[in-house]
Write a protein that holds these residues in place. Sequence first.
Motif, PDB file in Angstrom:
ATOM      1  N   LYS A   1       0.805  -1.229   0.000  1.00  0.00           N
ATOM      2  CA  LYS A   1       0.000   0.000   0.000  1.00  0.00           C
ATOM      3  C   LYS A   1       0.838   1.279   0.000  1.00  0.00           C
ATOM      4  CE  LYS A   1      -3.888   2.193   2.390  1.00  0.00           C
ATOM      5  NZ  LYS A   1      -4.826   2.089   3.540  1.00  0.00           N
ATOM      6  N   PRO A   2       1.977   1.342   0.729  1.00  0.00           N
ATOM      7  CA  PRO A   2       2.750   2.602   0.721  1.00  0.00           C
ATOM      8  C   PRO A   2       3.199   3.047  -0.663  1.00  0.00           C
ATOM      9  CG  PRO A   2       3.483   1.185   2.508  1.00  0.00           C
ATOM     10  CD  PRO A   2       2.537   0.374   1.690  1.00  0.00           C
ATOM     11  N   TYR A   3       3.398   2.101  -1.582  1.00  0.00           N
ATOM     12  CA  TYR A   3       3.845   2.467  -2.925  1.00  0.00           C
ATOM     13  C   TYR A   3       2.728   3.072  -3.761  1.00  0.00           C
ATOM     14  CZ  TYR A   3       7.762  -0.633  -1.821  1.00  0.00           C
ATOM     15  OH  TYR A   3       8.853  -1.224  -1.234  1.00  0.00           O
ATOM     16  N   LEU A   4       1.487   2.895  -3.334  1.00  0.00           N
ATOM     17  CA  LEU A   4       0.348   3.304  -4.152  1.00  0.00           C
ATOM     18  C   LEU A   4      -0.228   4.641  -3.712  1.00  0.00           C
ATOM     19  CD1 LEU A   4      -1.417  -0.175  -4.304  1.00  0.00           C
ATOM     20  CD2 LEU A   4       0.257   0.780  -5.898  1.00  0.00           C
ATOM     21  N   GLY A   5       0.513   5.370  -2.872  1.00  0.00           N
ATOM     22  CA  GLY A   5       0.047   6.670  -2.408  1.00  0.00           C
ATOM     23  C   GLY A   5       0.448   7.786  -3.347  1.00  0.00           C
ATOM     24  N   LYS A   6       0.467   9.004  -2.798  1.00  0.00           N
ATOM     25  CA  LYS A   6       0.777  10.182  -3.620  1.00  0.00           C
ATOM     26  C   LYS A   6       2.245  10.231  -4.007  1.00  0.00           C
ATOM     27  CE  LYS A   6      -2.971  13.023  -1.733  1.00  0.00           C
ATOM     28  NZ  LYS A   6      -3.324  14.275  -1.025  1.00  0.00           N
ATOM     29  N   LYS A   7       3.110   9.818  -3.069  1.00  0.00           N
ATOM     30  CA  LYS A   7       4.532   9.807  -3.366  1.00  0.00           C
ATOM     31  C   LYS A   7       4.854   8.608  -4.251  1.00  0.00           C
ATOM     32  CE  LYS A   7       6.653  13.306  -1.424  1.00  0.00           C
ATOM     33  NZ  LYS A   7       7.604  14.169  -2.126  1.00  0.00           N
TER      34      LYS A   7
END
Length: 1202
Positions: free
Chosen positions: A885-891
């Motif tokens: 999930k962290p890879y699919l955020g705004k950054k």
Amino acid sequence: MDSCSAASTFLTDSLELELETEWCNPPCFSCDFDNRGGGKHFSGESYLSSGALKRLILNLDPLPTNFEEDTVEIFGIQWVTETALVNSSRVLFHLFRQQLYNLETLLHANCDFGKISTLHCKAANIRQQCVTFLHYVKVFIFRSLKVQNAESHVPVHPYEALEAQLPSVLVDELHGLLLYIGHLSEFPTINAGAFVNQNQTKLFPPSWHLLHLHLDIHWLVLEILHMLGEKLKQVVYSHQFMNFTGDNLTSISLFEEHCENLLYNLINLSLNRYDKVRPSEALMSHHCACPCIKELWILLIHLLDHRNKRSHSESFWNWVNKLLKTFFEKSNDQRRPSVPITQPRDPLGFTWWIITHVASFYQFDRHGAPDEMRQMESNWNFVEELLKKSINVQNSSFSISWLPLKGLAYIIKSPLSMLEMVKTCCCDKQDHDLYKSSSSYTIFLCILAKVIKKSMKSNGPHPWKQVKGRIYSKFHQKRMEELTEVGLQNFFSLFLLLAAVAEVEDVASHVLGLLNFLKPAFMTSPLIWKGQMAFLLMYTQKNLDIGVLAEKFSGAFREKAKEFLVSKHDDMGQRQTLWTLLSIYIDGVQEVFETSHCLHPSHEKLLNDGFSMLLRACQESELRTVLSFLQALLARIRSMHQQLCQELQRENVDLIAQSSLAAKERHLAAVASTLWRHFFSFLKSQRMSQLVPLSQLADAAADFTLLAVDMPSTAPSDLQPQPVLSLIQLFGWDDIIWPQVVARYLSHVLQNSMVCEALSHSGCASFQTLTVRSWIRCILQMYVKNLNVPNDSFTDTNPDQAVEKDYMEQLTELTRLLFKLSEVKNILSKAQVEYLLIPEDPKKALVRFIEAVGITYGNLQTLSDKSAMVTKSLGYLGEILKYIKPYLGKKISSAGLHLTYMMMGVLVKSWAQIFATSKAQKLLFRIIDCLLLPHTVLQQEKELPAPMLTAIQKSLPLYLQGMCVVYCQSQNPNTYLSQLLGNVIELYIGRFLPTSPHVLGVGQHPVLLALRNSATVPLMSSLKKCIVQVIRKSYFDFKGSLLPPRLASILAFILQLFKETNFNVSEIELLLPGVLKCLVLVSEPQVKRLATENLQYMVKSCQVGSGGEPAAQLTSVFRQFIEDYGMRYNYQIYSILETVATLDQQVVINLISTLTQSLKSSEQKWGLGRNIDQREAYSKLLSHLGQVGRDEIQRLENENNE
């Protein structure tokens, strides 16, 4: 000119300003900079760091990129840059003083947190305007001021007359400005601390800005006066002021007067600090209140020494020495300065103190960088005078209150060094170089040790008692109160030596009593703690009970730890003092445990709740020290436990020995329980924190795990009854823990066979599955920097450089250990994957493992085995979507996205048969929705981030192939799965269609690649069927006069599809109507060409599929097409069918009746009789159909003749 030419050769890169910048902020004094690493001495905008001092000394343009425009804004008013100072100098200085007054009025405002932001901005703005004006004066002098010829009698322009008066006006105004601001040492004491807002921006009160503006003014006045002298090469006389002797004030006298006053002010400020410094801390305590004062000293050193070398003015040391001598002169001996000087209580001590610190400033070069090789100007003559004064005052005994020969004595660095020194003194071996290398006191100790040892050897304890009586009598309350730092050091050296050669306990007890006589302020001296720790270590080395010493010392440690906990983090002085004492205790206790042969109940006293308080108060660097201490103690306890176990396992151990070993084991367990109580709870609370260094957190947790294996009963109740399992759940299997911690922790744990054995017997059958799950998470999150702060989570560099080297090495080691687990080896064996072929790269190893799981499942035969394997496989994945999930955020992390999409694509393809089960399909649907059909992707008009689009493009074939296998083999086929596959194909056919229909670009379309790389014919057939249905539904949808978008590209895509696969008639039946519509409704040449090629491929494919006979479906499609468009587009239809006839006449022959009827219906509709042109076009088509066509032509002609 020669001097300028010579100076230019000294230019360095540091002087080169960024010329592309239109305006750079002028330098100013500022202590608002981050110096937590200790490598930065001054702010980047300081006079030193900015190169301003060097430009002044080399006589270069002060600000080459500033004041280049025709006009300049000063105090909110626009002025002509080249004339403002001449025409309006007094007005400008009046406005300057007015701004100063405005800043002073802000001092009366209430600086609470709600108003500090506004006050800070106002004060900063005023200061910036004032500093900018003074820099403008400097630039004006350098660029625009002309040297007037006083002897010329030629009439001058009024401006030139004003310009000739400008130097005198500047001297007047600068003198008035200095009188206005007053003395620096009279500035009220302020709190230089800053407020910090939610954006971590420092906000300073107006008093801070006013103080630093005063510093700017004092220095810039010196700069301007120096530049005036360099520019005019003559003395400038004031028109309004006179000096103290009644002479006219000049630029030189003002410079000297201001320089003298400024140095007096700085000395006064130092004197105020000296009165507050304890003698024991004099060397560590600096005389500068903030870095800006330090910078001002350095600026004066460079400027005055530079002027001394170029002219006959006095050097910096001459200035300082002359002022310091006034402390030793009577008030009527010489003219006193205008600054009120406070007479120090200890003139000699203060003078030694300040010249010692000021001398250290010579190591800084003109840019403020430390240069230890830099030559310092000699000040030996003045030092000689001080030495004489010191000797005379002390009656021929040289002594300085804060420096009692400390540099000439043996400096104690640690308790161990104290013991080593005593050991050296007690050594029986004769040292012939003793008199060369040791101080006289050390020589005395060596002699004393030899005398006592020799006497006791010859005459027993009686000589020792005599010596003890004489020495003990010398130390009483008054003598202890008089001890200096060196005296205290010598005190410990003496009594440690006595303890070493005689009665340790008696000497130690007497020392503890004498220490009570010391002044309370002296009790926090590091030397006291080092001395006590040295006695503790001596007890340990002699295997004596440390109970009394430990109880007293640990109590002092607890108190200091409590003070450290409640101390403010911004009070670095107090924290450093406390930490010095605490670190002495920590290092000493570690040495005690490491040198103890066995542990006693008294050892437990050394580990009190002071450590619990200390851990909560530590910052990162301090935590590293404490955790290193913890790891050393845990290792020592485990080592001692293993030794005890080996001794207990020996044969013929009598009851007394067994009882002794059991007691030792109980003492060891008590110490271990203390460590659990005071340290583990903190580690547990910091599992998700960044405060503790991650590597040490993992190491300490692993050490506690190993301790739980060896001594499970010592673990706290919340970890019972299976502490090893509980610990691994906390630090190895919990998804909320940092992956760096998990990888390092599991690497430590899996290396230990006892841990694996303990887990095997713990009843936790899934421990290997959970370990594999954590390994997968660690690999998937290798590019995540910070799970809790998404905005700082990623690095978008080279993937090989995006992962820290240590973490990558840890993952590699974890991978190596994981593939040795029996469960993993079993899967690899069933999949016929050799262990030796497993790559070292963790990512490649994960791919190999995923593929092996899929192969293993495919080889299973029984339903029960397959069901169990599905459960285990899902256990390996856990909450895998949370991991990515962290890879699919705004950054955006391109490396992280590539890893995520590729791994999940491999998973979907390799585990397709697993996902075909009802138990696993839910996860498949979530993967597809999350990665391929998220909300952002569904918005076709929205541009996706390039890294995300690239990652999808490279991995999409894997997803499509896997989904097709799932669709074909699903235990419970459902329309949702079919719809999901269709949605993905529909979405990404459009996403990756090239803007122009180049065949090469279309050939690399991921949907086509999925077909091209399909392993089986059924898989290709089902995928192709779905693609055809999607194209028919979504890309050949002609709505009225609106044409589908990118029609040429989709036709090129279909054409490539025909070239790479075999179409059946039913699939052609779906696509042919759309192609025919393109030929009829679209006039674009490119579309017509591609549609014609597609038509030709379709007709040929039907011939092959029907064995040379026309397919009924194809005929019906054409017949329907004629019925729909024959009335309006008859000519286009005839042209299309001519193309078809060249490939397959029979198809068109079967359509003759329909065509003829369409012709007649058209003529009847228009009611104009026979349409000769249409009939001729139709006859042309029939002429391509052989005899049947000619017969139809004849029949139509016969009808015409009737």
